[in-house]
Design a protein around this motif. Structure first.
Motif, PDB file in Angstrom:
ATOM      1  N   VAL A 252     -21.079  20.048  30.523  1.00 25.56           N
ATOM      2  CA  VAL A 252     -20.703  20.119  29.103  1.00 25.56           C
ATOM      3  C   VAL A 252     -19.375  19.406  28.879  1.00 25.56           C
ATOM      4  CG1 VAL A 252     -20.076  21.666  27.208  1.00 25.56           C
ATOM      5  CG2 VAL A 252     -21.987  22.244  28.701  1.00 25.56           C
ATOM      6  N   ALA A 253     -18.390  19.682  29.739  1.00 24.33           N
ATOM      7  CA  ALA A 253     -17.067  19.063  29.594  1.00 24.33           C
ATOM      8  C   ALA A 253     -17.142  17.557  29.733  1.00 24.33           C
ATOM      9  CB  ALA A 253     -16.103  19.639  30.626  1.00 24.33           C
ATOM     10  N   ALA A 254     -18.031  17.076  30.615  1.00 22.35           N
ATOM     11  CA  ALA A 254     -18.156  15.637  30.843  1.00 22.35           C
ATOM     12  C   ALA A 254     -18.948  14.933  29.753  1.00 22.35           C
ATOM     13  CB  ALA A 254     -18.812  15.389  32.198  1.00 22.35           C
ATOM     14  N   GLY A 255     -19.544  15.717  28.855  1.00 22.24           N
ATOM     15  CA  GLY A 255     -20.349  15.123  27.798  1.00 22.24           C
ATOM     16  C   GLY A 255     -21.751  14.759  28.227  1.00 22.24           C
ATOM     17  N   ALA A 256     -22.167  15.211  29.415  1.00 22.47           N
ATOM     18  CA  ALA A 256     -23.498  14.891  29.909  1.00 22.47           C
ATOM     19  C   ALA A 256     -24.571  15.837  29.383  1.00 22.47           C
ATOM     20  CB  ALA A 256     -23.496  14.928  31.439  1.00 22.47           C
ATOM     21  N   TRP A 257     -24.153  16.931  28.769  1.00 22.51           N
ATOM     22  CA  TRP A 257     -25.114  17.930  28.277  1.00 22.51           C
ATOM     23  C   TRP A 257     -24.508  18.621  27.069  1.00 22.51           C
ATOM     24  CZ3 TRP A 257     -25.718  23.469  30.393  1.00 22.51           C
ATOM     25  CH2 TRP A 257     -26.821  24.101  29.798  1.00 22.51           C
ATOM     26  N   VAL A 258     -25.291  18.737  26.017  1.00 22.57           N
ATOM     27  CA  VAL A 258     -24.858  19.443  24.807  1.00 22.57           C
ATOM     28  C   VAL A 258     -25.836  20.583  24.553  1.00 22.57           C
ATOM     29  CG1 VAL A 258     -24.276  19.264  22.370  1.00 22.57           C
ATOM     30  CG2 VAL A 258     -23.916  17.296  23.868  1.00 22.57           C
ATOM     31  N   PRO A 259     -25.560  21.772  25.083  1.00 23.11           N
ATOM     32  CA  PRO A 259     -26.494  22.891  24.920  1.00 23.11           C
ATOM     33  C   PRO A 259     -26.430  23.472  23.520  1.00 23.11           C
ATOM     34  CG  PRO A 259     -24.531  23.634  26.051  1.00 23.11           C
ATOM     35  CD  PRO A 259     -24.366  22.157  25.844  1.00 23.11           C
ATOM     36  N   SER A 260     -27.452  24.229  23.177  1.00 27.93           N
ATOM     37  CA  SER A 260     -27.418  24.972  21.919  1.00 27.93           C
ATOM     38  C   SER A 260     -26.357  26.053  22.000  1.00 27.93           C
ATOM     39  CB  SER A 260     -28.786  25.594  21.643  1.00 27.93           C
ATOM     40  OG  SER A 260     -29.098  26.552  22.652  1.00 27.93           O
ATOM     41  N   GLU A 261     -25.977  26.595  20.855  1.00 27.78           N
ATOM     42  CA  GLU A 261     -24.900  27.587  20.856  1.00 27.78           C
ATOM     43  C   GLU A 261     -25.218  28.810  21.705  1.00 27.78           C
ATOM     44  OE1 GLU A 261     -22.541  30.337  17.610  1.00 27.78           O
ATOM     45  OE2 GLU A 261     -22.947  28.226  17.132  1.00 27.78           O
ATOM     46  N   PRO A 262     -26.428  29.404  21.601  1.00 24.25           N
ATOM     47  CA  PRO A 262     -26.716  30.564  22.465  1.00 24.25           C
ATOM     48  C   PRO A 262     -26.637  30.219  23.955  1.00 24.25           C
ATOM     49  CG  PRO A 262     -28.296  30.433  20.672  1.00 24.25           C
ATOM     50  CD  PRO A 262     -27.524  29.153  20.649  1.00 24.25           C
ATOM     51  N   VAL A 263     -27.145  29.052  24.314  1.00 25.98           N
ATOM     52  CA  VAL A 263     -27.094  28.649  25.720  1.00 25.98           C
ATOM     53  C   VAL A 263     -25.643  28.402  26.152  1.00 25.98           C
ATOM     54  CG1 VAL A 263     -27.773  26.871  27.381  1.00 25.98           C
ATOM     55  CG2 VAL A 263     -29.411  27.691  25.681  1.00 25.98           C
ATOM     56  N   ALA A 264     -24.840  27.813  25.256  1.00 25.91           N
ATOM     57  CA  ALA A 264     -23.431  27.559  25.573  1.00 25.91           C
ATOM     58  C   ALA A 264     -22.677  28.849  25.853  1.00 25.91           C
ATOM     59  CB  ALA A 264     -22.771  26.800  24.423  1.00 25.91           C
ATOM     60  N   LEU A 265     -23.002  29.909  25.132  1.00 19.16           N
ATOM     61  CA  LEU A 265     -22.361  31.193  25.380  1.00 19.16           C
ATOM     62  C   LEU A 265     -22.702  31.719  26.776  1.00 19.16           C
ATOM     63  CD1 LEU A 265     -22.923  32.924  21.910  1.00 19.16           C
ATOM     64  CD2 LEU A 265     -20.799  31.946  22.791  1.00 19.16           C
ATOM     65  N   VAL A 266     -23.956  31.537  27.173  1.00 22.48           N
ATOM     66  CA  VAL A 266     -24.366  31.953  28.525  1.00 22.48           C
ATOM     67  C   VAL A 266     -23.644  31.118  29.580  1.00 22.48           C
ATOM     68  CG1 VAL A 266     -26.313  32.111  30.126  1.00 22.48           C
ATOM     69  CG2 VAL A 266     -26.604  32.762  27.726  1.00 22.48           C
ATOM     70  N   VAL A 267     -23.486  29.826  29.309  1.00 22.55           N
ATOM     71  CA  VAL A 267     -22.796  28.941  30.247  1.00 22.55           C
ATOM     72  C   VAL A 267     -21.350  29.396  30.461  1.00 22.55           C
ATOM     73  CG1 VAL A 267     -21.852  26.604  30.495  1.00 22.55           C
ATOM     74  CG2 VAL A 267     -24.240  26.931  29.829  1.00 22.55           C
ATOM     75  N   GLY A 268     -20.677  29.804  29.385  1.00 24.20           N
ATOM     76  CA  GLY A 268     -19.315  30.292  29.511  1.00 24.20           C
ATOM     77  C   GLY A 268     -19.223  31.549  30.355  1.00 24.20           C
ATOM     78  N   VAL A 269     -20.146  32.475  30.123  1.00 26.48           N
ATOM     79  CA  VAL A 269     -20.176  33.712  30.919  1.00 26.48           C
ATOM     80  C   VAL A 269     -20.445  33.404  32.380  1.00 26.48           C
ATOM     81  CG1 VAL A 269     -21.437  35.860  31.299  1.00 26.48           C
ATOM     82  CG2 VAL A 269     -20.826  35.171  28.969  1.00 26.48           C
ATOM     83  N   LEU A 270     -21.414  32.532  32.619  1.00 26.93           N
ATOM     84  CA  LEU A 270     -21.789  32.192  33.991  1.00 26.93           C
ATOM     85  C   LEU A 270     -20.618  31.572  34.742  1.00 26.93           C
ATOM     86  CD1 LEU A 270     -24.265  32.119  35.896  1.00 26.93           C
ATOM     87  CD2 LEU A 270     -24.666  29.771  35.091  1.00 26.93           C
ATOM     88  N   HIS A 271     -19.881  30.698  34.088  1.00 29.17           N
ATOM     89  CA  HIS A 271     -18.737  30.060  34.735  1.00 29.17           C
ATOM     90  C   HIS A 271     -17.669  31.083  35.102  1.00 29.17           C
ATOM     91  CE1 HIS A 271     -15.038  27.619  35.084  1.00 29.17           C
ATOM     92  NE2 HIS A 271     -15.849  26.679  35.528  1.00 29.17           N
ATOM     93  N   ALA A 272     -17.396  32.007  34.195  1.00 29.39           N
ATOM     94  CA  ALA A 272     -16.352  33.009  34.446  1.00 29.39           C
ATOM     95  C   ALA A 272     -16.731  33.936  35.593  1.00 29.39           C
ATOM     96  CB  ALA A 272     -16.090  33.812  33.173  1.00 29.39           C
TER      97      ALA A 272
END
Length: 420
Positions: A252-272
């Motif tokens: 996401v940070a590199a601009g290689a993937w733009v997830p939907s908002e619900p998926v982005a929230l999961v990505v943030g949790v997963l990273h933490a």
């Protein structure tokens, strides 16, 4: 009650600290970059080329992984401090008082660091944890520690859920970096630290700190040769989880993937959450490295804070190198790890001299790759200095200050009358 001599410490935690300071230098350097927008976890907005690759790699392997590693080692250290005090005859209340004094000293050092240099300080957060939760860290049962860690990690994950959605054209997430002068920057930093960083950092580090207490009780890093199977499992599972859980946010940070908002929230949790696993995995890897070196050197761990002679040593060499198995790189990393607080503060001194508008101003528009090289270069300088100090058997200046604040001024030996 006594402190551990420089030459009497287990090498695995110090090896991990020395290496982790490189990760922290790299992770922190990008936060000093200004006028490039604010993206995921304050990385530059819409990076391209080498910067995009670096952002993805750092978010996968470094960012959100180095601080949990350090927090785990902090918890390990607090458990060791309490254990030594108990062995020296301190009662339960005295042990708690000692841990709180250490916490108060850390808080004072961290607060000064935050106001004078960098609002992202985490030392004060360690101090806050030690002062407020000393009974949990020292006396808490395994169940209490696990529940505390799970609760803290859950809250942190919820707070970090929106991180993948961060996008702003503002010059920086830290106004103190672009303040017009030193005084106004200090005022900005105080607010950024007190109201924006301190409590969130304490919450974010708590889960790893209690894990460090559990690791200390299990003795995994005190005598890693005896726990190689467990350390191997934690290293593989932890680092693997960190990579799997960190890569989506990196993309996401590199601009290689733009997830939907619900998926982005999961990505943030997963990273933490997987950052905690990666931190534990890195600590376990340090233990495995020391176990391998000690076995090849024919050394047998003798319990907590054992020292390890080098092949061919007939007498302890000067300084603190003789307690470290392995080669020069190992000795250098351990030397820095034994002076990790000084090394960490030195990074901030260098970054503040280089990057803010009110000093050299090199952070304005700086490419991420250049900031990363600066961070690695600063870390390398601290390694060289730590080795030089270690050869003389001295602590770092911050360690001396912390010890003085914790234990007080050592008694001055009485002068004996001269003989006839």
């Amino acid at each position: 009650m006594r402190d551990v001599p420089v030459t009497g410490r287990a090498p695995a935690p110090d090896l991990a600290r020395g290496a982790a300071l490189l990760l922290i230098a790299v992770a922190n350097a990008h936060t000093f970059v200004t006028h490039r927008g604010i993206g995921v976890r304050t990385y530059p907005l819409d990076p391209t080329g080498v910067d995009a690759w670096l952002a993805a790699a750092q978010l996968t392997l470094v960012d959100g992984r180095a601080y949990p590693l350090f927090a785990l080692l902090f918890g390990y250290g607090i458990a060791g401090l309490a254990r030594r005090a108990g062995r020296d005859g301190a009662g339960p209340d005295q042990v708690l008082a000692l841990v709180r004094r250490r916490g108060g000293a850390l808080f004072a050092v961290g607060a000064a660091h935050a106001v004078l240099l960098w609002h992202g300080d985490f030392v004060a957060a360690y101090g806050l944890i030690a002062v407020v939760l000393a009974p949990v860290l020292v006396r808490g049962s395994t169940a209490v520690l696990v529940l505390t860690g799970v609760a803290a990690t859950t809250l942190l994950a919820l707070l970090y859920a929106p991180v993948a959605l961060t996008r702003s054209d503002a010059p920086t997430a830290s106004p103190s970096l672009v303040a017009p002068d030193v005084l106004s920057a200090a005022v900005e930093r105080f607010g950024e630290w007190l109201f924006g960083n301190l409590l969130i950092s304490a919450l974010g580090l708590l889960g790893a700190a209690v894990a460090g207490v559990l690791v200390a009780r299990a003795g995994w890093l005190d005598a890693p040769d005896r726990h190689r199977r467990a350390l191997r499992r934690v290293a593989v599972a932890g680092i693997g989880a960190g990579v799997v859980g960190g890569l989506p946010l990196g993309l996401v940070a590199a601009g290689a993937w733009v997830p939907s908002e619900p998926v982005a929230l999961v990505v943030g949790v997963l990273h933490a959450v997987t950052g905690y696993a990666a931190g534990a995995g890195y600590a376990a890897l340090a233990g495995l490295i020391v176990a391998r070196w000690s076995r090849s050197a024919g050394a047998v761990p003798a319990g907590p804070w054992a020292t390890y002679p080098l092949p061919g040593d007939t007498a302890p060499p000067p300084g603190d190198a003789g307690s470290v198995p392995g080669g020069r790189v190992a000795r250098a990393l351990v030397a820095l790890g034994r002076r990790s607080l000084s090394g960490y503060l030195a990074q901030s001194v260098a970054f503040v001299a280089l990057f803010p508008v009110w000093t050299l101003g090199l952070g304005a528009g700086l490419p991420l790759w250049a900031a990363t090289l600066c961070g690695a270069g600063v870390w390398l300088v601290t390694v060289v200095v730590a080795v030089a100090v270690g050869r003389r058997g001295h602590r770092g200046p911050a360690e001396v200050l912390l010890r003085r604040l914790t234990y007080g001024r050592p008694p001055v030996p009485a002068h004996r009358p001269a003989g006839p």
